[in-house]
Design a protein around this motif. Structure first.
Motif, PDB file in Angstrom:
ATOM      1  N   TYR A 224      -0.449   3.220   3.887  1.00 45.55           N
ATOM      2  CA  TYR A 224       0.774   4.031   3.944  1.00 45.55           C
ATOM      3  C   TYR A 224       1.217   4.233   5.393  1.00 45.55           C
ATOM      4  CZ  TYR A 224       3.741   8.193   3.506  1.00 45.55           C
ATOM      5  OH  TYR A 224       4.767   9.086   3.591  1.00 45.55           O
TER       6      TYR A 224
ATOM      7  N   GLY B 126      -0.245   2.570  -1.299  1.00 41.83           N
ATOM      8  CA  GLY B 126       0.058   3.029   0.052  1.00 41.83           C
ATOM      9  C   GLY B 126       1.105   2.176   0.729  1.00 41.83           C
TER      10      GLY B 126
ATOM     11  N   GLY C 286       4.636   2.919  -0.138  1.00 41.55           N
ATOM     12  CA  GLY C 286       5.134   4.229   0.274  1.00 41.55           C
ATOM     13  C   GLY C 286       4.723   5.353  -0.645  1.00 41.55           C
TER      14      GLY C 286
END
Length: 140
Positions: free
Chosen positions: A69, A122, A125
């Protein structure tokens, strides 16, 4: 003399506001990509270090999701780094990693599949806290 000074200032203003040549723009974009990729690699490594430091059972998916992420949020270079860098770092190819997890570590292919799901989550998003285990210290 004043005419020359005015022409020089006008030339500087016009040159400063002109579009960059395509070659220069491509070089700038490439520089941003490399910067983002390096930052994404740092994000992934920081998540890996935190995972090792925390040594908390069941938290590996959270750290996978968090590293991907953070890296993907940096831009195209970071997203590329998140996709290329594999866990653990010393086994870059997913087949080698699956073999290692299945035979040596005893965790098996189900764990590998769950790790990859957390990585994808991740990278897309998704909030890494989806995988955060209860009781993991706030530091992480």
């Amino acid at each position: 003399m004043r005419l020359w000074v005015c022409m020089a200032l006008l030339s500087i203003v016009l040159c400063a506001s002109a579009d960059r040549p395509a070659v220069i723009q491509a070089m700038v974009r490439a520089g941003h990509f490399v910067r983002d990729a390096a930052g994404g690699a740092r994000d992934m490594f920081r998540a890996y270090q935190d995972m090792r430091e925390a040594n908390y059972k069941g938290a590996d998916k959270y750290f996978h999701a968090r590293g991907n992420y953070d890296a993907a949020r940096r831009g195209p270079g970071g997203a590329w780094a998140a996709k290329v860098i594999r866990w653990p770092f010393l086994l870059p190819h997913s087949d080698a990693r699956e073999t290692w997890q299945g035979r040596v570590s005893g965790r098996g292919h189900e764990d590998t599949r769950a790790d990859q799901e957390a990585n994808e989550w991740g990278r897309r998003g998704g909030n890494p806290n989806r995988y955060r285990p209860a009781g993991l210290p706030r530091k992480y």
